[in-house]
Design a protein around this motif. Structure first.
Motif, PDB file in Angstrom:
ATOM      1  N   HIS A 172     -54.922   0.593 101.474  1.00 14.99           N
ATOM      2  CA  HIS A 172     -53.763   0.029 102.190  1.00 14.99           C
ATOM      3  C   HIS A 172     -53.995   0.114 103.693  1.00 14.99           C
ATOM      4  CE1 HIS A 172     -51.161  -0.290  98.644  1.00 14.99           C
ATOM      5  NE2 HIS A 172     -51.614   0.906  98.276  1.00 14.99           N
ATOM      6  N   ASP A 173     -53.411  -0.850 104.410  1.00 14.06           N
ATOM      7  CA  ASP A 173     -53.453  -0.848 105.867  1.00 14.06           C
ATOM      8  C   ASP A 173     -52.179  -0.197 106.399  1.00 14.06           C
ATOM      9  OD1 ASP A 173     -55.918  -2.113 106.099  1.00 14.06           O
ATOM     10  OD2 ASP A 173     -55.015  -4.116 105.946  1.00 14.06           O
ATOM     11  N   TYR A 174     -52.352   0.851 107.221  1.00 14.43           N
ATOM     12  CA  TYR A 174     -51.220   1.575 107.803  1.00 14.43           C
ATOM     13  C   TYR A 174     -51.230   1.409 109.324  1.00 14.43           C
ATOM     14  CZ  TYR A 174     -50.616   4.063 103.352  1.00 14.43           C
ATOM     15  OH  TYR A 174     -50.401   4.385 102.038  1.00 14.43           O
ATOM     16  N   SER A 175     -50.050   1.542 109.905  1.00 12.72           N
ATOM     17  CA  SER A 175     -49.949   1.611 111.370  1.00 12.72           C
ATOM     18  C   SER A 175     -48.832   2.592 111.717  1.00 12.72           C
ATOM     19  CB  SER A 175     -49.655   0.238 111.980  1.00 12.72           C
ATOM     20  OG  SER A 175     -48.353  -0.186 111.676  1.00 12.72           O
ATOM     21  N   VAL A 176     -49.105   3.409 112.734  1.00 18.84           N
ATOM     22  CA  VAL A 176     -48.113   4.366 113.246  1.00 18.84           C
ATOM     23  C   VAL A 176     -47.822   3.999 114.704  1.00 18.84           C
ATOM     24  CG1 VAL A 176     -47.484   6.780 113.555  1.00 18.84           C
ATOM     25  CG2 VAL A 176     -49.135   6.146 111.799  1.00 18.84           C
ATOM     26  N   GLU A 177     -46.537   3.920 115.055  1.00 11.79           N
ATOM     27  CA  GLU A 177     -46.129   3.624 116.430  1.00 11.79           C
ATOM     28  C   GLU A 177     -45.234   4.758 116.928  1.00 11.79           C
ATOM     29  OE1 GLU A 177     -44.901  -0.639 117.063  1.00 11.79           O
ATOM     30  OE2 GLU A 177     -45.070  -0.634 114.864  1.00 11.79           O
ATOM     31  N   GLN A 178     -45.591   5.283 118.094  1.00 10.03           N
ATOM     32  CA  GLN A 178     -44.784   6.330 118.727  1.00 10.03           C
ATOM     33  C   GLN A 178     -44.270   5.785 120.059  1.00 10.03           C
ATOM     34  OE1 GLN A 178     -43.934   9.244 117.490  1.00 10.03           O
ATOM     35  NE2 GLN A 178     -45.422   9.612 115.840  1.00 10.03           N
ATOM     36  N   PHE A 179     -42.951   5.959 120.318  1.00  6.72           N
ATOM     37  CA  PHE A 179     -42.336   5.448 121.536  1.00  6.72           C
ATOM     38  C   PHE A 179     -41.772   6.624 122.343  1.00  6.72           C
ATOM     39  CE2 PHE A 179     -41.931   2.203 118.267  1.00  6.72           C
ATOM     40  CZ  PHE A 179     -42.511   1.108 118.889  1.00  6.72           C
ATOM     41  N   PHE A 180     -41.949   6.560 123.677  1.00  2.18           N
ATOM     42  CA  PHE A 180     -41.510   7.639 124.556  1.00  2.18           C
ATOM     43  C   PHE A 180     -40.726   7.046 125.722  1.00  2.18           C
ATOM     44  CE2 PHE A 180     -45.599   8.706 122.666  1.00  2.18           C
ATOM     45  CZ  PHE A 180     -45.322   9.902 122.045  1.00  2.18           C
ATOM     46  N   ARG A 181     -39.752   7.809 126.200  1.00  2.00           N
ATOM     47  CA  ARG A 181     -38.976   7.420 127.380  1.00  2.00           C
ATOM     48  C   ARG A 181     -39.046   8.554 128.394  1.00  2.00           C
ATOM     49  NH1 ARG A 181     -35.857   3.352 128.276  1.00  2.00           N
ATOM     50  NH2 ARG A 181     -35.790   2.797 126.048  1.00  2.00           N
ATOM     51  N   ASN A 182     -39.135   8.199 129.697  1.00  2.00           N
ATOM     52  CA  ASN A 182     -39.352   9.207 130.728  1.00  2.00           C
ATOM     53  C   ASN A 182     -38.431   8.943 131.914  1.00  2.00           C
ATOM     54  OD1 ASN A 182     -40.632  11.342 132.125  1.00  2.00           O
ATOM     55  ND2 ASN A 182     -41.933   9.908 133.214  1.00  2.00           N
ATOM     56  N   ASP A 183     -37.932  10.037 132.512  1.00  2.00           N
ATOM     57  CA  ASP A 183     -37.159   9.974 133.759  1.00  2.00           C
ATOM     58  C   ASP A 183     -37.977  10.679 134.835  1.00  2.00           C
ATOM     59  OD1 ASP A 183     -35.421  10.095 135.857  1.00  2.00           O
ATOM     60  OD2 ASP A 183     -33.683  10.709 134.679  1.00  2.00           O
ATOM     61  N   PRO A 184     -38.763   9.942 135.655  1.00  2.00           N
ATOM     62  CA  PRO A 184     -39.665  10.593 136.624  1.00  2.00           C
ATOM     63  C   PRO A 184     -38.942  11.468 137.631  1.00  2.00           C
ATOM     64  CG  PRO A 184     -40.167   8.231 136.371  1.00  2.00           C
ATOM     65  CD  PRO A 184     -38.861   8.475 135.687  1.00  2.00           C
TER      66      PRO A 184
END
Length: 886
Positions: free
Chosen positions: A81-93
């Protein structure tokens, strides 16, 4: 598992990256600090999210500086099987806060999970390892290569057991043990409960509750019949008592009526007496009023005669006098108003004259202050112009100082970028110097060991002559390499000196730039100040001219005011004389009006007294009629009293009260007896209810006893099952550990023999507690941590690869689909000979079926032996990394 693609946005030094991976050995090369290891960290973080960060790092550390959002996407193939993992991040500099806002796991383009925790659990299940196992087996991070060897035996045993999934069996055994202990507690509680319930059943049966209940029901029936008989007697006594009470009430009602009528007779007699008194008082007041009226009439005649209006209608006379008084008052009012107007006008002229003098004084002071302020503004503007000349000279001096530095004014705008670029070059040189220092130290250490051996002349192990041997040749090669490294370090130092000099000139130029900017800002500020001063000066000159014109107008107006004030004073004096004459005439009129009004009041008073006398006479007549009515009412009340006395004679109140006491006493005795019998019956009913409850409880306890006996049998069976299950997990764990230790020992020695051919070491032993021992060819044992730096690093790689190989086979000998083998800077502590052994190890892992091997290194030997090479470069101006494939 096979990694296919990595996509990055705003991670570490990567603004944006899209990289594809192939099977085989892939080497990522580049200078220190270019961003090589960041690729491996991105893969690791994408799989396990924020779990990869230790206590010294936070999410904001992995996000590119200044970015507000970031993401990582990793595509891989697993079990077809073909898998994909996506991680999203938000930042306040600004606040330095960041968070993992989302995680998505897809299989064959279909979303399986879209929440960080559930995605983490799915990845851990898919790879059969968590982030800790991934670090200890698959991902050999820079500086962590010897974690397994340096760990305590207990920690090493736990890490390897967890990697081989033996920790699950221990967890299951502990669960079975906890279940067995819990069942044992329930067994004891149930047996204790059986004893308690059995004792309660025997105690109830011994008290014969059924026989006692029958006796109480018989007694309750007897009490009910006795209560019924007493209720009939009480009802008869109550009937006689109520009849007697009615007779007593009728007698008392007649007595109350008699008292009321007697009171009314007395009240009528008192009213009659009061009426006679009021008649006498009224007759006296009539005589007094007639005398007072005669006195008032005498006073009226005297007043009329004294003021000359004894004849004629008083109202007509008073009207004529009041009309004349009003005319005088109107004339006086007109004079007063005219005089007040003139006085007000005179006062206004005086105030205007004073205000005129005040305004002239204020204008004189304002003109003087304006002239002083104008002179100060002109002086301040001249000082500002002189300061501008000084700043222009300073700026010219700064420009002259830039020429020896090879800079111009235009280049100063980019001085910060030049400074950052030179600083980055200096850091790169420091990193290169550190790398050369490490290599030179290893070569010198190796030359020292070789020198010690050559000084002895023969090998201490095989006793062969070392002259002309490979050791002598490698020593000569190391000596030549050391000279080359020293020469390279000398060249680096010259470059560093040049960069230091250049950095000093750039810092000096930054100072000049600051001076230029400061002078420019001050000149601009002074020019603005001069413009403002000139504008204010123009306004002051205009204001002074306006003040001079206003002074002339005020002087002309003062002369007109003084002339007008003199004419008003004569007119005011004439009006004053006319007012005094009118006031005397008005006072005479007021005396006549007062006398006439007094006569009118006396006439009104005389008429009022006459009316009062008439009303009093009428009132006396009414009182005499009331006295006659009172006599008639008294006679009627006395007749009622005689009738009441006649009706009251048929009652003997003493006998009635005696009978009432007898009936009440009989009623009380019977009621008390009924109440006692009710209480006794209630007590019997309670006792019967308690016995009924006790019989029901006996049946319930017997049922409970049966259930508890069944439960004991069930718990005994469960306890035996839990004991057997705990023993089974212990046997399986012990057997699997023994099998895994044997297999791991075999793999370690296979790889060790392959790596250490023709070396001084013979084999490695792994005992049941995962303790490792290295044996030299003469049988001498040696702990791995006592190996040299390069040998220890290589031995750790052997151990990691052996564990990886065992995991790749799975429990039943099938491929488990582990991630690619990843090594981050594995050559840091290896010399050239050990690097060649590392290359052999990588080839061996590839030959046994490891589909992908990712290596981060700048070693040329590893790069030459790779199937695919990625080169990482970093732009010192933008601080961004980029990758090219060779």
């Amino acid at each position: 598992m096979r990694i296919k693609r990595l996509k990055i946005e705003n991670i570490r030094s990567y603004k944006e990256l899209d990289l594809s991976f192939q099977d085989g050995v892939t080497v990522v090369s580049g200078v220190n600090g270019s961003g090589k290891s960041s690729l491996l960290e991105a893969c690791f973080t994408c799989l396990f999210g924020s779990k990869t960060l230790d206590k010294d790092f936070v999410i904001s550390d992995i996000i590119r500086k200044g970015a507000t959002k970031a993401s990582i996407t990793l595509e891989f193939e697993q079990n077809g099987h073909d898998y994909s993992v996506e991680q999203f991040f938000r930042n306040d500099p600004e606040k330095g806060r960041a968070s993992n806002t989302g995680a998505i796991l897809r299989r064959d383009s279909e979303i399986l999970f879209d929440q960080p925790t559930r995605t983490y659990d799915a990845i851990r299940s898919l790879l059969s390892m968590d982030e800790e196992a991934y670090r200890n087996c698959v991902y050999i991070r820079q500086g962590e290569i010897d974690v397994l060897i340096n760990s305590k035996p207990k920690d090493r045993q736990k890490m390897i057991d967890d990697l081989l999934q033996l920790g699950k069996l221990e967890e299951y055994r502990e669960r079975a043990s906890s279940a067995r202990i819990g069942v044992g507690r329930h067994q004891k509680d149930t047996e204790r409960r059986i004893r308690e319930v059995d004792a309660a059943v025997r105690a109830i049966e011994d008290s014969n509750p059924a026989e006692r209940l029958a006796e109480l029901r018989t007694l309750s029936g007897n009490l009910e019949r006795e209560i019924f008989s007493l209720n009939e007697k009480r009802d008869r006594a109550l009937s006689l008592k109520e009849e007697t009470l009615k007779k007593i009430a009728e007698f008392r009602e007649l007595a109350a009526r008699k008292t009321s009528v007697q009171s009314q007779v007395k009240e009528l007699a008192e009213k009659k007496d009061r009426a006679y008194l009021q008649i006498g008082s009224a007759e006296k007041s009539i005589i007094s009023a007639r005398n007072a009226r005669e006195g008032i009439l005498d006073r009226i005649r005297e007043t009329r005669s004294g003021h000359g209006f004894e004849d004629g209608d008083l109202e007509v006379i008073l009207s004529g006098i009041e009309s004349g008084e009003r005319s005088l008052r109107d004339r006086m009012s007109g004079i007063s108003k005219n005089r007040a107007v003139l006085e007000k006008e005179q006062s206004n002229l005086a105030e205007s004259l004073a205000e005129n003098r005040k305004q002239l004084g204020e204008l004189e002071r304002s003109v003087s202050q304006g002239k002083e302020k104008l002179a100060g503004l002109q002086s301040e503007a001249e000082a500002a112009r002189a300061r501008i000349v000084q700043l222009e000279e300073k700026r010219s001096s700064v420009i002259a100082n830039l020429e020896p530095l090879g800079l111009t004014v235009e280049k100063l705008d980019n001085i910060e970028e030049i400074f950052d670029l030179v600083t980055d070059q200096q850091k790169n040189l420091h990193g290169k110097e550190k790398e050369l220092t490490v290599k030179l130290s290893e070569i010198q250490e190796r030359m020292k060991r070789s020198g010690d051996l050559l000084s002895k002349g023969k090998c201490p192990t095989c006793m062969q002559d070392l002259k002309g041997s490979c050791i002598e040749e490698s020593t000569a090669a190391d000596s030549q390499k050391a000279k080359e490294l020293q020469a390279e370090m000398a060249a680096l130092k010259k470059k560093q000196e040049s960069l230091d000099s250049k950095l000093g000139r750039v810092r000096e130029a930054r100072t000049y730039r600051n001076d230029m900017e400061t002078a420019g800002r001050e000149i601009k500020s002074l020019e603005d100040t001069i413009k403002g001063l000139e504008k204010v000066g123009t306004e002051y000159r205009s204001m002074i001219a306006d003040y001079d014109k206003r002074k002339e107008d005020l002087s002309s107006r003062r002369s007109l005011i003084e002339e007008s004030s003199g004419g008003l004073q004569g007119r005011i004096q004439v009006l004053k004389q006319e007012l005094e004459a009118s006031e005397k005439e008005h006072a005479t009129s007021m005396k006549l009006i007062e006398a006439a009004r007094k006569v009118r009041m006396d006439l009104l008073e005389s008429d009022r007294i006459r009316a009062d006398i008439s009303q009093t006479e009428e009132r006396i007549s009414g009182l005499r009629e009331m006295i006659s009515i009172f006599d008639s009412q008294i006679a009627e009340k006395q007749e009622s009293l005689r009738e009441i006395d006649s009706r009251s004679g048929g009652f003997d109140i003493d006998k009635l009260q005696s009978l009432l006491r007898d009936y009440e006493e009989a009623f009380g005795v019977i009621s008390s007896e009924i109440e006692r019998l009710h209480k006794e019956r209630e007590s019997v009913s309670k006792q019967a209810g308690m016995l009924e409850n006790e019989l029901r409880r006996l049946e319930e306890q017997k049922a409970t006893l049966g259930r508890l006996n069944n439960r004991v049998e069930y718990l005994n069976a469960i306890y035996a099952d839990a004991e057997e299950l705990e023993a089974m997990y212990m046997r399986i764990r012990s057997q699997l550990r023994s099998n895994n230790i044997g297999a791991l020992d075999t793999f370690i020695n296979e790889i060790f023999a392959f790596m250490y051919t023709n070396n001084a070491y013979s084999h490695v032993r792994l005992d049941a507690d995962y303790n490792l021992t290295v044996f030299e060819k003469d049988g001498t044992s040696l702990e791995p941590r006592l190996l040299s730096g390069g040998e220890r690093a290589l031995f750790n790689l052997v151990l990691r690869c052996a564990i990886y190989r065992l995991l790749s086979l799975g429990v039943a000998g099938r491929q488990a689909g582990l991630p690619p083998l990843i090594m981050d800077e594995p050559t840091v502590f290896l010399d050239r000979g050990h690097v060649n052994q590392l290359i052999k190890l990588i080839d061996m892992m590839r030959d046994i079926g490891v589909g992908q091997i990712l290596v981060v290194s700048h070693d040329e030997s590893l790069i030459d032996s790779a199937d695919h090479v990625f080169t990482v470069e970093k732009d010192p101006v933008t601080n961004s990394s980029s990758i090219t494939a060779k």
